[in-house]
Motif scaffolding. Structure first.
Motif: not given
Length: 118
Positions: A40-50, A52-58
């Motif tokens: 998830v951190e690789q996908f979003t480019g930042k430390p994980y927070e609950f 994150d994936v939904s926000r990044e996809v949006n």
């Protein structure tokens, strides 16, 4: 006993998966959690927070719509705008009429055929 052998093999594989010599209860859960957070951190480019994936996809969807429709159209986006632009690009017509898409696809698939006249 078969169950003891299976238990031993499963624990051995889990320990190997976790990079450990011996399995301890909870190793698999911790390892899976760690790997998911890392991806998830690789996908979003930042430390994980609950969330994150939904926000990044949006955000990526919004950027794609902006790139496809343009800035102004993306800001005033209405459901169906992406489909309308796609059909317009495909058919080459500004105004869609029922059957345009089918005609274009059939025309591209079979090409223009000349009728044989006797």
């Amino acid at each position: 006993d078969l169950s003891i052998e299976l238990d031993k093999r499963v624990k051995s594989r889990v320990a190997e998966f976790c990079g450990k010599d011996e399995y301890e209860f909870g190793d698999l859960s911790r390892e899976v959690s760690s790997r998911v957070q890392s991806r998830v951190e690789q996908f979003t480019g930042k430390p994980y927070e609950f969330g994150d994936v939904s926000r990044e996809v949006n955000e990526r969807r919004k950027q794609w719509v902006k790139d496809f429709l343009g800035d102004e159209a993306a800001e005033n986006y209405e459901f169906g705008d992406v489909t309308k632009k796609f059909v317009t690009q495909l058919t080459g017509k500004d105004d869609y009429q029922f059957g345009d898409l089918s005609k274009k696809l059939v025309g591209d698939l079979f090409g223009k055929r000349k009728k044989k006249c006797d």
